[in-house]
Each structure stands twice: as structure tokens, then as C-alpha cells.
Motif scaffolding. Structure first.
Motif, PDB file in Angstrom:
ATOM      1  N   ASP A 195      52.837  44.103  39.789  1.00  0.00           N
ATOM      2  CA  ASP A 195      54.182  44.671  39.758  1.00  0.00           C
ATOM      3  C   ASP A 195      54.153  45.974  40.564  1.00  0.00           C
ATOM      4  O   ASP A 195      53.719  47.020  40.075  1.00  0.00           O
ATOM      5  N   THR A 196      54.615  45.901  41.809  1.00  0.00           N
ATOM      6  CA  THR A 196      54.546  47.077  42.689  1.00  0.00           C
ATOM      7  C   THR A 196      55.551  48.147  42.295  1.00  0.00           C
ATOM      8  O   THR A 196      55.476  49.269  42.802  1.00  0.00           O
ATOM      9  N   GLY A 197      56.489  47.807  41.402  1.00  0.00           N
ATOM     10  CA  GLY A 197      57.374  48.828  40.866  1.00  0.00           C
ATOM     11  C   GLY A 197      56.664  49.692  39.848  1.00  0.00           C
ATOM     12  O   GLY A 197      56.830  50.920  39.814  1.00  0.00           O
ATOM     13  N   ALA A 200      52.806  52.105  41.492  1.00  0.00           N
ATOM     14  CA  ALA A 200      53.328  52.801  42.663  1.00  0.00           C
ATOM     15  C   ALA A 200      52.718  54.201  42.721  1.00  0.00           C
ATOM     16  O   ALA A 200      52.332  54.754  41.694  1.00  0.00           O
ATOM     17  N   GLU A 378      52.430  45.600  49.108  1.00  0.00           N
ATOM     18  CA  GLU A 378      53.800  45.090  49.027  1.00  0.00           C
ATOM     19  C   GLU A 378      53.948  43.775  49.784  1.00  0.00           C
ATOM     20  O   GLU A 378      54.696  42.884  49.361  1.00  0.00           O
ATOM     21  N   SER A 382      52.461  41.513  45.991  1.00  0.00           N
ATOM     22  CA  SER A 382      53.566  41.896  45.116  1.00  0.00           C
ATOM     23  C   SER A 382      53.885  40.773  44.136  1.00  0.00           C
ATOM     24  O   SER A 382      53.681  39.586  44.426  1.00  0.00           O
TER      25      SER A 382
END
Length: 398
Positions: A195-197, A200, A378, A382
């Protein structure tokens, strides 16, 4: 919409599921798929606890039905057979059984269950191999390569591949290996994604150990047993410390602190130069973001081609370059292509020292390197990338 039956032998309360199962299920549900999941939970933890309640609530919000079964560990063979039988009858009696459209089995034991359900229902089966599980057991020294149990499961592996409608592996190296014996198989490569959110880049904050403030932090993330070369990582840190006296080794792990400290002390690493910390999953992105270099050395032989380290994707997603030993899945080719880390040949004389020199040269790129790591994550690792890949497989088979 037809129901996707997702079977995992990992419990949804296990750490790996928080990264590699739950986000995928949520993403697939948002793509419009009706998902039911059967998991096998250790110590029956789903009956009580905030973690269980939170997990169940999250799944219900995403319209994912969860059937939590108890995992039985011993005696090993009868316990596993019992779990397969229990899972079989639970799948046949579930609330969405009449709308079953596809079976997605994550791992070898779920795939054995999946083959049985396919035979009864006539529905198609995805065998999500992950790595090469029998080879992992040998590398972990749980089985011998010449043992009957290893030979049996290699035959089972062949049977599962032949009877599945789609095979999912983690690496291109694994796909190439399988193509030699199964040239006509439908094989998709989906690496461990993140989960690149959540993962980060973040400012260095209070989560950093007090003694590591204003120091160069080498971070190791994950357990330290079985597949992991903690001695090799200690040697790398010593070589790094010789070059950079401000170096600090931060080991973020749920392994026994005394065992990890024993290895560090055994290599003559001073108590003021390292820390062993256990962190909550949601604090991991801050720990990675506050560090300067991520390290992961493995002890793998037979199973190395199928390995896609979760911590590799998590580190890059936080803008953190990686140093890893050679021969681990697709990581060497990826690092050489994207210039986001260093490959250490730990078996060759001076290999660790050479890796330290290469890392120092790479790190001199500063913010440009961090941005390159994030961009690579990303693009290739991702959660959205993985969900899209699974969605395409689902639609093709339904």
C-alpha cells in the motif's frame, strides 16, 4: 456477481495478512468482486480482541464475508488433514456457496482444499503458489531434501499445477523455472506489493531510537530466524561502521530480543550502536522513512528463485534504497535496472566491503535516489498494480 472464494492458511490476524491479504481483498471488493474468505487462525484469536473486531469490521465494510477457522498445528499431518476437511465443509456450507464462481487458493494447503472443491463444484481454480513451499521447508531445515515428505510434496506440487486453471508466482525467475516442465501452463507473475499510500516517505520523527538521532541508520525489518542471515548483516554493519563512525544498526523485529542481541554482541558490536525494537505495523513506514539504508540478507538455496521480499517493496515505497544479497528472486535484475540499491556477494572474499563502498557511492545521490526508489515502487510494487493483475485473472476465468 459471482462469489470469489479466497482460501488462505495464514490467519487474517497474522502480520503477513495485514500486508499481503487484507489490502488485496479490500481492493478486489472495490473492483466489484463479491469475495468470501476462509482463513485458519492461530489460537482461535478471532473470538476476542480488538484486532479481531477491527479486522472483521473492515471486511464487513468492504462486503467481504469472513469464515475464521481454527488452525491446528500438531500432530502435523493429521492436523493439516483435519484443517483441509474442515475447510472443505465450511466452503460447502457458506452463505454464498450457491453463487460460487471461482476458487482462489493462496498457498499449497489451500490449493489441496481448492482441488477438492473444484472437483465437487466444477469451478475454476487459481493456485497462488507464492514461493516454492517444499523447497522453503528444506531451506528452513524442517525437511531434508532426500526425505519422503519432500518427495511427496514435490509430487503434490506437480499435481496442483496440472489441475489448476491459473498459476500465480511472485517472480519472473519462478515463472521461467516452471516453464521448463509446464510449458503450456497459464502463469502470471505478481510480486509482493504494498500500500504505497501507507508506505510513503515521512519526516524523521520521534519513533527513531534516542541514540540514533543525527546518525546514519541501517535498518533491518522483519523476523531474524529461518531464512535470514543475521550474521551476514552484522558483518555488513561492522564494515559500514568502519567507513562511517556515525552508523547505527536498527533491527525492527518481533523476534526474541536476547537472541538478536546475542548475535550483535558475538560480532563485537557495541551496545550503543544498535537497538532491537518491536513496532506496530502502522509505525513501520515512519521507521523506514527515518532510516538511511535498508538491509536484508537471506539464507536460501532451493527456494531463492521464488522469493519476493515484502520488506523490499516497503523500503522502496518509503524512498529507502536497499542492500540485499545476490540470487534472491528478481531483486538483482531489478536493482541493476532501476539503480535503487546494492547487491552484496556475501560469499566472496571482500564482498561485504565492496557492497559498503557501492552503497556509499549510491547514497551520495541524496534526494534523487530517494525519489527513484519511490517511483520504482509506485510503478512495479503498488497495491493497485497487484489488484489490477488479479482482477484481470478473475475476469478471464469467470
Amino acid at each position: 456477481m459471482k462469489n470469489i472464494l479466497y482460501i488462505t492458511y495464514d490467519g487474517l490476524l497474522d502480520p503477513v495478512a495485514k500486508s499481503q491479504v487484507l489490502p488485496y481483498l479490500s481492493g478486489l471488493s472495490k473492483k466489484g468482486f463479491l469475495v468470501s474468505v476462509i482463513s485458519f487462525e492461530k489460537e482461535n484469536r478471532t473470538r476476542t480482541g480488538k484486532d479481531a473486531d477491527r479486522t472483521r469490521a473492515d471486511l464487513e465494510r468492504n462486503n467481504v464475508f469472513w469464515k475464521a477457522l481454527k488452525y491446528h498445528k500438531s500432530p502435523p499431518v493429521p492436523a493439516t488433514i483435519f484443517d483441509i476437511i474442515t475447510g472443505f465443509y465450511s466452503a460447502l456450507s457458506g452463505p454464498r456457496r450457491d453463487d460460487l464462481g471461482l476458487i482462489h487458493a493462496r498457498g499449497y494447503i489451500p490449493a489441496l482444499l481448492g482441488v477438492s472443491l473444484k472437483w465437487v463444484s466444477g469451478k475454476k481454480l487459481i493456485f497462488d503458489m507464492r514461493g516454492f513451499w517444499p523447497d522453503e521447508k528444506v531451506d528452513a531445515k524442517a525437511w531434508r531434501e532426500d526425505s519422503p515428505i519432500y518427495a511427496l510434496f514435490k509430487k503434490i506440487e506437480r499435481m496442483l499445477i496440472n489441475r489448476s486453471d491459473e498459476i500465480v508466482v511472485l517472480t519472473v525467475a519462478a515463472e521461467k523455472y516452471l516453464r521448463k516442465d509446464f510449458p503450456g501452463a497459464a502463469i502470471s507473475v505478481i510480486p509482493c506489493c504494498v500500500d504505497t499510500g501507507l508506505f510513503a516517505p515521512k519526516p524523521r520523527g520521534d519513533i527513531i531510537p534516542d541514540k540514533a538521532k543525527d546518525r546514519f541508520i541501517l535498518i533491518y525489518l522483519g523476523s531474524t530466524g529461518t531464512f535470514y542471515d543475521l550474521d551476514g548483516m552484522a558483518l555488513f554493519f561492522k564494515a559500514l561502521k568502519n567507513k562511517n563512525h556515525k552508523a547505527y544498526f536498527w533491527l525492527v523485529t518481533n523476534s526474541a530480543v536476547k537472541d538478536v542481541e546475542g548475535v550483535m554482541f558475538g560480532h563485537g558490536i557495541d551496545r550503543n550502536d544498535f537497538a532491537v525494537t518491536n513496532l506496530d505495523y502502522r509505525d513501520i513506514p515512519s521507521a523506514l522513512s527515518g532510516s538511511d539504508l535498508s538491509i536484508m540478507f537471506y539464507k536460501r538455496r532451493l527456494s531463492s528463485r521464488g522469493c519476493s521480499p515484502i520488506k523490499f517493496a516497503e523500503s522502496l515505497s518509503c524512498g529507502l534504497p536497499v542492500v540485499i544479497n545476490s540470487g534472491i528472486g528478481d531483486t538483482e535484475e531489478f536493482i541493476n535496472k532501476e539503480k535503487v540499491g546494492v547487491i552484496a556477494d556475501v560469499s566472496s572474499p571482500g564482498g561485504v566491503e565492496k557492497a559498503v563502498e557501492k552503497a556509499s557511492e549510491l547514497l551520495s545521490e541524496g534526494e534523487d535516489l530517494s525519489k527513484r526508489c519511490r517511483f520504482a515502487a509506485e510503478k512495479y510494487f503498488s497495491l493497485e498494480y497487484a489488484v489490477d493483475k488479479y482482477s484481470m485473472i478473475y475476469r478471464r476465468l469467470l
